[in-house]
Each structure stands twice: as structure tokens, then as C-alpha cells.
Motif scaffolding. Structure first.
Motif, PDB file in Angstrom:
ATOM      1  N   ARG A 228      46.717  45.003  14.336  1.00 28.29           N
ATOM      2  CA  ARG A 228      48.067  45.501  14.067  1.00 28.29           C
ATOM      3  C   ARG A 228      48.070  46.995  13.720  1.00 28.29           C
ATOM      4  NH1 ARG A 228      53.008  43.477  13.126  1.00 28.29           N
ATOM      5  NH2 ARG A 228      52.250  41.339  13.308  1.00 28.29           N
ATOM      6  N   ARG A 231      48.146  49.288  16.807  1.00 31.37           N
ATOM      7  CA  ARG A 231      49.238  49.206  17.778  1.00 31.37           C
ATOM      8  C   ARG A 231      50.178  50.394  17.662  1.00 31.37           C
ATOM      9  NH1 ARG A 231      50.683  42.855  16.546  1.00 31.37           N
ATOM     10  NH2 ARG A 231      48.597  42.045  17.057  1.00 31.37           N
ATOM     11  N   GLU A 233      53.403  51.100  17.381  1.00 28.26           N
ATOM     12  CA  GLU A 233      54.690  50.493  17.045  1.00 28.26           C
ATOM     13  C   GLU A 233      55.857  51.400  17.443  1.00 28.26           C
ATOM     14  OE1 GLU A 233      55.025  47.500  16.131  1.00 28.26           O
ATOM     15  OE2 GLU A 233      53.051  46.909  15.368  1.00 28.26           O
ATOM     16  N   LYS A 237      58.950  50.236  19.949  1.00 27.25           N
ATOM     17  CA  LYS A 237      60.372  50.315  19.618  1.00 27.25           C
ATOM     18  C   LYS A 237      61.132  51.185  20.616  1.00 27.25           C
ATOM     19  CE  LYS A 237      59.725  49.499  14.666  1.00 27.25           C
ATOM     20  NZ  LYS A 237      59.816  50.074  13.292  1.00 27.25           N
TER      21      LYS A 237
END
Length: 267
Positions: A228, A231, A233, A237
């Protein structure tokens, strides 16, 4: 295709409608990966990524005897005669593998015949693998004294799991298409004479779907293979926002209400 500047004479490329073809064309050596082929393949992938008319990329070997039978061992004495030379020889192939994995379009490996060693490694860079019933798979590193690269092993493990990957690597045995399908190494088996038509039919279906949605799905699925903390992010998005605000999203809604097929433009 002149702007691709292909130099080896062992890579061919052509565009048919919205499908870009990458062909490993070294038939006298069963399409073995010889020096210069990775550079040329990288040029083709970069061209297709930059071309908005190309929606899907398909890679294959010339003829029906082999996808890629492995690396050209006859070149090893010059190109991989020690650890430092081997590291240099892997630089461009590693760049090609990364570019294929990150390609913002679906990449399909269409596999006839032998898909061995570096050939299987190449096929693992694809999103999907369609194989003829006569295809054979394997990684004979244990018979060549080679410590296979962790990057390639991770892709193998992600598909078949650690235990099956160990079997493939420890035994260096050949797998037929039926076993390859059973363990998840390939997506489908097709009769040899039907493989190209089946692959093209599938690719055309992908060409009809929303490019932004496919790009997002590929990127998100690849990201799920990371921890995680690794990643991106922010990009995830952004891609969700772009799709939600796109003309294609509006077109999907309009076409549903009007009871017609959507016409997506990738915007």
C-alpha cells in the motif's frame, strides 16, 4: 514504420485498424532473442503507446513453430561471459519489460509453439496470453546454470503461486498448453489454425470499449500487486476523476438511454 528505426532486421511491426502488431521475426532460430531485438521491440512499444489510433497491442513470433524459443545462447560467449557483462545485457530487456508492463493499452501475447525461457519471460510481460493447443512452456534456468532474475520470477509467482513457480524453476520441465491453462499461466487455448482469428476477434472487442476505463483497470490491478505504501494513490484518484468527467462516460449514459452501441473516443 520507418520512424521506429528498427535496426536488427529481426523485429517486424505493422498496424491493422486499431491493433498494433509486434512480431519477433527470427525464424531460423525459432525466434530466439538475439542481440538488438529488445532495442527494436522497445521502439515499437514506444511508438504504439504514443499513437492514439492504436487501442490494443498483440505480440507474436513469426510463423507457427515458436513464439520465442528463448535467448540466443550462441551470443552468450560475447554478451554474457561474466556477471558484469550479463548485467549489461539485461539492461535493455529490463527496460522493455517495464515498458510493456506499464503500457497504457492492453498487451496480448499470441503464442504458437515454443514459449521457453526468455520467451516465457516475454509472455509474462503481457496482460493476457492466448496459446495454441500445441504450445509448450518452460524456463530451463536450472539446466543452464542461470540465476533467473527476480523481476521475472515475481511475474511468474503472481500468476501461478510460489509452489508451482518452484516446480517450474526447479525441474526445468516443459508444460503443455492444458497444464499451462490449469495453473493460470495462460488465459485460453485455441486450435492452432484458429489462434490468430480468435485473438484478433478478442482484440477488436477491446477496441470497442472505453480506453480510459481500460487504462485505469490495468493501472489499478498492477498497483494492487504493490504494498500500500508503494501505490500511487494520487494517480489512482486522478484517473478515477478523469474517467468520471470524460466524454466517454457521458456517451455511455447517452447510448444506454438511446439503446445503441456507445462510440468511445478516449476523452
Amino acid at each position: 514504420m520507418s520512424r521506429m528505426n528498427l535496426k536488427s532486421g529481426l523485429i517486424a511491426a505493422h498496424k491493422t485498424d486499431a491493433i498494433g502488431w509486434l512480431v519477433f521475426d527470427n525464424p531460423t532460430k525459432l525466434n530466439a532473442l538475439s542481440p538488438g531485438m529488445s532495442e527494436d521491440a522497445l521502439s515499437v512499444i514506444e511508438d504504439y503507446e504514443a499513437d492514439p489510433s492504436i487501442k490494443v497491442v498483440v505480440m507474436r513470433g513469426a510463423g507457427e513453430k515458436a513464439f520465442i524459443s528463448g535467448a540466443d545462447i550462441s551470443s552468450f560467449e560475447k554478451t554474457r561471459n561474466d556477471a558484469e557483462a550479463a548485467a549489461r545485457a539485461r539492461k535493455i530487456p529490463n527496460q522493455l519489460a517495464d515498458r510493456m508492463t506499464d503500457l497504457n493499452k492492453p498487451l496480448i501475447a499470441m503464442i504458437h509453439g515454443y514459449c521457453i525461457g526468455g520467451g516465457l519471460g516475454m509472455a509474462l510481460n503481457a496482460d493476457l496470453r492466448f496459446a495454441s493447443a500445441s504450445a509448450q512452456f518452460g524456463i530451463p534456468a536450472a539446466q543452464r546454470g542461470v540465476a533467473y532474475a527476480p523481476e521475472g520470477l515475481k511475474k511468474l509467482v503472481d500468476l501461478v503461486g510460489p509452489s508451482v513457480a518452484k516446480d517450474i524453476m526447479f525441474s526445468a520441465r516443459r508444460l503443455d498448453a492444458v497444464e499451462a491453462l490449469r495453473i493460470g499461466l495462460i488465459n485460453r487455448i485455441v486450435a492452432p489454425e484458429e489462434l490468430e482469428g480468435n485473438t484478433v476477434e478478442y482484440a477488436k472487442k477491446l477496441c470497442e470499449n472505453a480506453p480510459l476505463s481500460i487504462q485505469a483497470s490495468k493501472f489499478f490491478i498492477n498497483q494492487l500487486g504493490l504494498e500500500r505504501a508503494e501505490r500511487d494513490e494520487g494517480r489512482i484518484k486522478d484517473m478515477q476523476r478523469t474517467a468520471a468527467n470524460s466524454e466517454d462516460f457521458k456517451e455511455a449514459t447517452r447510448s444506454f438511454m438511446e439503446k445503441r452501441k456507445p462510440r468511445f473516443v478516449g476523452k
